[in-house]
Design a protein around this motif. Structure first.
Motif, PDB file in Angstrom:
ATOM      1  N   THR A 178      -4.574   0.333   5.500  1.00  0.00           N
ATOM      2  CA  THR A 178      -4.224  -0.854   6.276  1.00  0.00           C
ATOM      3  C   THR A 178      -5.235  -1.104   7.385  1.00  0.00           C
ATOM      4  OG1 THR A 178      -1.874  -0.469   5.834  1.00  0.00           O
ATOM      5  CG2 THR A 178      -2.413  -1.945   7.656  1.00  0.00           C
ATOM      6  N   GLY A 179      -5.639  -0.029   8.067  1.00  0.00           N
ATOM      7  CA  GLY A 179      -6.626  -0.169   9.127  1.00  0.00           C
ATOM      8  C   GLY A 179      -7.938  -0.714   8.614  1.00  0.00           C
TER       9      GLY A 179
ATOM     10  N   LEU B 198      -8.384   0.768  -6.809  1.00  0.00           N
ATOM     11  CA  LEU B 198      -8.929   2.103  -6.558  1.00  0.00           C
ATOM     12  C   LEU B 198      -7.856   3.167  -6.781  1.00  0.00           C
ATOM     13  CD1 LEU B 198     -11.147   1.499  -3.392  1.00  0.00           C
ATOM     14  CD2 LEU B 198     -11.764   1.363  -5.812  1.00  0.00           C
ATOM     15  N   ALA B 199      -6.631   2.901  -6.305  1.00  0.00           N
ATOM     16  CA  ALA B 199      -5.542   3.859  -6.517  1.00  0.00           C
ATOM     17  C   ALA B 199      -5.201   3.975  -7.993  1.00  0.00           C
ATOM     18  CB  ALA B 199      -4.310   3.439  -5.722  1.00  0.00           C
TER      19      ALA B 199
ATOM     20  N   TYR C 204      -0.501   8.701   5.775  1.00  0.00           N
ATOM     21  CA  TYR C 204      -1.901   8.664   6.212  1.00  0.00           C
ATOM     22  C   TYR C 204      -2.728   7.730   5.334  1.00  0.00           C
ATOM     23  CZ  TYR C 204      -6.608  10.266   7.365  1.00  0.00           C
ATOM     24  OH  TYR C 204      -7.927  10.307   7.735  1.00  0.00           O
ATOM     25  N   GLY C 205      -2.524   7.801   4.019  1.00  0.00           N
ATOM     26  CA  GLY C 205      -3.256   6.919   3.107  1.00  0.00           C
ATOM     27  C   GLY C 205      -2.948   5.456   3.367  1.00  0.00           C
ATOM     28  N   THR C 206      -1.677   5.144   3.650  1.00  0.00           N
ATOM     29  CA  THR C 206      -1.301   3.767   3.955  1.00  0.00           C
ATOM     30  C   THR C 206      -1.921   3.306   5.266  1.00  0.00           C
ATOM     31  OG1 THR C 206       0.801   4.060   2.802  1.00  0.00           O
ATOM     32  CG2 THR C 206       0.643   2.215   4.335  1.00  0.00           C
TER      33      THR C 206
ATOM     34  N   LEU D  11       0.830  -1.202   0.000  1.00  0.00           N
ATOM     35  CA  LEU D  11       0.000   0.000   0.000  1.00  0.00           C
ATOM     36  C   LEU D  11       0.873   1.264   0.000  1.00  0.00           C
ATOM     37  CD1 LEU D  11      -2.862  -0.933   2.506  1.00  0.00           C
ATOM     38  CD2 LEU D  11      -2.992  -0.776   0.016  1.00  0.00           C
ATOM     39  N   LEU D  12       1.936   1.258   0.798  1.00  0.00           N
ATOM     40  CA  LEU D  12       2.838   2.415   0.818  1.00  0.00           C
ATOM     41  C   LEU D  12       3.559   2.558  -0.516  1.00  0.00           C
ATOM     42  CD1 LEU D  12       4.072   4.726   2.419  1.00  0.00           C
ATOM     43  CD2 LEU D  12       5.781   3.129   3.321  1.00  0.00           C
ATOM     44  N   MET D  13       3.921   1.446  -1.115  1.00  0.00           N
ATOM     45  CA  MET D  13       4.540   1.473  -2.441  1.00  0.00           C
ATOM     46  C   MET D  13       3.590   2.126  -3.449  1.00  0.00           C
ATOM     47  SD  MET D  13       5.970  -1.869  -4.461  1.00  0.00           S
ATOM     48  CE  MET D  13       6.206  -1.912  -6.225  1.00  0.00           C
TER      49      MET D  13
END
Length: 441
Positions: A283-284, A118-119, A277-279, A69-71
């Motif tokens: 993840t949450g 989605l990204a 924040y997006g990651t 997700l961070l990538m």
């Protein structure tokens, strides 16, 4: 009341909660907890909650999820999407519908370093939609092509839903990534063919092509995409070549995309905090759904519903392909109201044992698990562009506020036809997913 009856009752309750717009993770957790108490009592539930959540979230393999997700966040903020579109447009933008085809190709390329549909849809619509509008593409084709192209984010490896499937099915993540590569490429080619057909049936849909580029200009645009190609080769090549585990490859990918985003200026100011924040929120959200699915699946296990369902299917004498078609239809229906991750977590513990217990083309257990994973992923991908949920359509509509959502849904219909054809091909020819595995074995 039997465990199966309780399971069916709580399933209806959960669907009612979803209809009331309760968040899917919370709905699954509450349904599972109440059902667990109903079948086993409070003490077993408290004992389960004492140990099981920690056991799930301390699993090493899950660390790959926030890393991918961070990538994807770094790739989004690093401007890599624009270079991919320019390269595709330089080669085929002068064709009829070529600019939309270039957008689909850019979605595939971006999906190879992102892992999120989605990204991918959001990023590529921001880059490609203004160009399609400027070249007078019909809104239905422009919106439909980008919504469909965005689904490639979960099909082209690396893919977060595939990681979750691998954990649930107890399969090797690297092997699933290998198996997904050819279906992902076929999906991109199929979408491009749909655009070609639509623009020939309705020449006004495609608008005028862009000027034809020279080979020198094309070479320049390809060189500009070197960060994407390098990251893809390092991450996916490292996994396939046995140099990295998927988690190590994801960490390397984060560093590579982070450096690229920093050099391009995408991490200056609020950029880095937006990525973090997006990651964190992504993840949450995924882990909440995972917790809810674990609770629901534990309740299903104590109720014996999956075992009795498998026994019922066997006693009815249904043929293997009748069962598979029924599962595909259920997935298509669920895709209208659920996202892909929720469907994987909710259905795989029920459907996979049924599939593994039947004979398909003489496949072994591992091959059946991987083959079914590919079919399930493609069918879930369809859910991203079907009403009433169609998350990719919502993303495109929010990015292009002047295009009505109904127009985009009409635009995705030809692409849905391509998806259905691809599902049929994957069912009839398992080797499409498995031949690379057999070749490298």
């Amino acid at each position: 009341m039997t465990g199966t009856t309780i399971g069916l009752t709580m399933g209806v309750v959960m669907m009612g909660m979803l209809a009331l717009r309760v968040q899917i993770g919370i709905a699954m957790f509450l349904t599972g907890a109440v059902g667990y108490v109903w079948v086993s009592g409070w003490d077993p539930l408290l004992a389960y909650l004492k140990n099981a959540p920690y056991g799930r979230f301390s699993l090493y393999d899950l660390s790959v999820v926030p890393l991918f997700l961070l990538m994807g966040q770094f790739a989004t903020h690093g401007g890599l999407s624009r270079a991919l579109f320019r390269a595709g447009n330089a080669f085929i933008g002068h064709w009829k519908g070529g600019m939309a085809m270039a957008g689909v190709g850019a979605c595939a390329g971006f999906g190879a370093i992102c892992g999120s549909s989605l990204a991918t849809a959001a990023t590529m619509s921001h880059v490609v939609m203004p160009e399609l509008k400027r070249h007078q593409y019909k809104p239905s084709l422009a919106g439909g092509a980008l919504a469909a192209g965005g689904t490639l984010g979960i099909l082209i490896p690396p893919s977060v839903p595939l990681v979750i499937y691998a954990i649930l099915a107890e399969q090797n993540i690297a092997k699933l990534f290998v198996a997904a590569f050819v279906p992902g490429v076929l999906a991109a080619i199929g979408y491009m063919l749909v655009i070609a057909i639509v623009t020939r049936v309705d020449p006004a849909a495609g608008g005028p092509g862009s000027p034809k580029h020279t080979w020198a200009e094309r070479l320049t645009t390809v060189i500009d995409t070197w960060p994407v190609m390098l990251i893809f080769l390092v991450v996916i090549g490292g996994i396939y070549g046995g140099l990295f585990t998927p988690t190590e490859a994801a960490a390397v990918g984060v560093i590579a995309t982070g450096i690229t985003a920093w050099k391009s200026g995408g991490l200056k100011g609020e950029g880095l905090m937006q990525c973090i924040y997006g990651t964190a929120t992504g993840t949450g959200m995924m882990f909440l759904i995972l917790l809810g699915a674990d609770m629901l699946n534990s309740f299903m296990a104590v109720s014996q519903m999956p075992v009795e369902a498998a026994a019922w299917v066997e006693s009815m004498g249904f043929g293997p392909f009748t069962v598979l078609i029924a599962i595909i239809v259920i997935y298509l229906l669920l895709g209208c109201v659920m996202d892909s991750l929720s469907m994987i977590l909710l259905t795989v513990p029920i459907f996979l044992p049924i599939i593994l217990g039947m004979d398909y083309w003489g496949l072994g257990i591992e091959e059946k698990a991987i083959w079914f994973g590919m079919i399930a992923l493609v069918v879930m991908e369809v859910g991203l562009i079907t009403p009433p949920v169609g998350m990719n359509v919502y993303i495109i509509s929010s990015m292009a506020k002047d295009i009505p959502m109904a127009t985009i849904f009409r635009g995705v219909l030809p692409f849905l036809a391509s998806d259905i054809l691809r599902i049929v091909i994957l069912v009839l020819f398992p080797s499409i997913s498995l031949f690379v595995l057999r070749w490298i074995a």
